[in-house]
Design a protein around this motif. Structure first.
Motif, mmCIF file in Angstrom:
data_model
loop_
_atom_site.group_PDB
_atom_site.id
_atom_site.type_symbol
_atom_site.label_atom_id
_atom_site.label_comp_id
_atom_site.label_asym_id
_atom_site.label_seq_id
_atom_site.Cartn_x
_atom_site.Cartn_y
_atom_site.Cartn_z
ATOM 1 N N VAL A 155 -1.572 -11.548 1.581
ATOM 2 C CA VAL A 155 -2.758 -10.693 1.638
ATOM 3 C C VAL A 155 -3.030 -10.153 0.240
ATOM 4 O O VAL A 155 -2.166 -9.504 -0.354
ATOM 5 C CB VAL A 155 -2.562 -9.515 2.625
ATOM 6 N N VAL A 156 -4.203 -10.443 -0.288
ATOM 7 C CA VAL A 156 -4.573 -9.998 -1.632
ATOM 8 C C VAL A 156 -5.496 -8.786 -1.518
ATOM 9 O O VAL A 156 -6.535 -8.844 -0.854
ATOM 10 C CB VAL A 156 -5.264 -11.123 -2.432
ATOM 11 N N CYS A 157 -5.086 -7.685 -2.147
ATOM 12 C CA CYS A 157 -5.832 -6.425 -2.073
ATOM 13 C C CYS A 157 -6.457 -6.094 -3.423
ATOM 14 O O CYS A 157 -5.853 -6.348 -4.473
ATOM 15 C CB CYS A 157 -4.913 -5.280 -1.660
ATOM 16 N N GLN A 158 -7.639 -5.515 -3.373
ATOM 17 C CA GLN A 158 -8.311 -5.014 -4.575
ATOM 18 C C GLN A 158 -8.398 -3.500 -4.466
ATOM 19 O O GLN A 158 -8.832 -2.981 -3.439
ATOM 20 C CB GLN A 158 -9.719 -5.606 -4.694
ATOM 21 N N PHE A 159 -7.998 -2.799 -5.522
ATOM 22 C CA PHE A 159 -8.039 -1.338 -5.494
ATOM 23 C C PHE A 159 -8.911 -0.799 -6.627
ATOM 24 O O PHE A 159 -8.714 -1.165 -7.784
ATOM 25 C CB PHE A 159 -6.628 -0.760 -5.591
ATOM 26 N N SER A 160 -9.860 0.047 -6.261
ATOM 27 C CA SER A 160 -10.756 0.653 -7.252
ATOM 28 C C SER A 160 -10.770 2.177 -7.137
ATOM 29 O O SER A 160 -11.579 2.834 -7.790
ATOM 30 C CB SER A 160 -12.181 0.105 -7.084
ATOM 31 N N GLN A 161 -9.908 2.724 -6.284
ATOM 32 C CA GLN A 161 -9.788 4.177 -6.169
ATOM 33 C C GLN A 161 -8.434 4.542 -5.558
ATOM 34 O O GLN A 161 -7.765 3.691 -4.979
ATOM 35 C CB GLN A 161 -10.921 4.767 -5.331
ATOM 36 N N PHE A 162 -8.039 5.792 -5.755
ATOM 37 C CA PHE A 162 -6.822 6.291 -5.121
ATOM 38 C C PHE A 162 -7.150 7.607 -4.431
ATOM 39 O O PHE A 162 -8.213 8.196 -4.656
ATOM 40 C CB PHE A 162 -5.672 6.435 -6.127
ATOM 41 N N HIS A 163 -6.234 8.082 -3.559
ATOM 42 C CA HIS A 163 -6.587 9.163 -2.652
ATOM 43 C C HIS A 163 -5.470 10.189 -2.473
ATOM 44 O O HIS A 163 -4.294 9.890 -2.696
ATOM 45 C CB HIS A 163 -6.924 8.588 -1.269
ATOM 46 N N LEU A 164 -5.882 11.350 -2.010
ATOM 47 C CA LEU A 164 -4.950 12.359 -1.507
ATOM 48 C C LEU A 164 -5.024 12.281 0.008
ATOM 49 O O LEU A 164 -6.078 12.498 0.607
ATOM 50 C CB LEU A 164 -5.342 13.759 -1.985
#
Length: 199
Positions: A155-164
């Protein structure tokens, strides 16, 4: 209130991981409860796909003052978007979890985790000192003899933000609502990019 800083998988990634879990892991035998047993037998428990996430830094219980401080620190974090391949599995005997993770950890992810941890410490939140190992917990209450998957995940994931995230206990189980988000954007100068070989 218990919180952690992390990454949320996209709905498509969550569905893909859930589908892999269903197809690759052998069906577990049902264990009948002895009639005179008082304590329930702890069996492997699949994590709901909606709860799939990658923790960057676990904060635990924090005060309102600490929460305000850490969100201010996190707003100053700069890190670039990145891609992550979930292509291997593992088992941790301490927390008794079976997880999916990356064979290779991209540098931007390691840097983001380090910055999240630094922000927590800057807000006077005590965090554990240990090597960062990104993972997605997919099954809890797992024993060492848990059967391996029939084939590895891909599974290939793309991340453009992070969270609380907040950890909330409900009658139907634990949920992890997102309380605040910050974008990942490449803010390096041209000179820094040249030094890092990104051009």
């Amino acid at each position: 209130m218990r919180y952690f800083i992390g990454l949320d998988l996209s709905p498509a990634n969550k569905l893909a991981l859930d589908s892999w879990r269903e197809k690759s892991l052998p069906e577990l035998p049902r264990v009948k409860m002895p009639l005179k047993t008082k304590a329930p037998i702890r069996q492997p428990r699949p994590v709901p796909a909606a709860n799939f996430h990658i923790t960057l830094c676990f904060l635990g219980s924090v005060s309102p003052r600490q929460l305000e401080a850490v969100t201010e620190c996190l707003a100053e974090v700069t890190s670039e978007p990145f891609e992550l391949s979930l292509d291997t599995t593992g088992f941790w005997s301490g927390p008794k979890i079976f997880y999916v993770g990356p064979e290779q950890v991209p540098e931007p992810l390691s840097e983001l985790a380090a910055k999240a941890t630094a922000a927590a410490r800057q807000a006077d939140i005590a965090v554990e000192k240990r090597d960062y190992q990104p993972h997605v917990t997919i099954i809890r209450n797992v024993k060492a003899d848990f059967p391996p998957p029939l084939f590895p995940p891909s599974v290939v994931c793309q991340f453009s933000q992070f969270h609380l995230f907040e950890s909330v206990s409900t009658q139907s189980g634990v949920t992890y609502p997102i309380r605040q988000s910050w974008p990942l954007r490449n803010t390096n100068s041209v000179r820094e990019k040249l030094l890092r070989g990104n051009f």
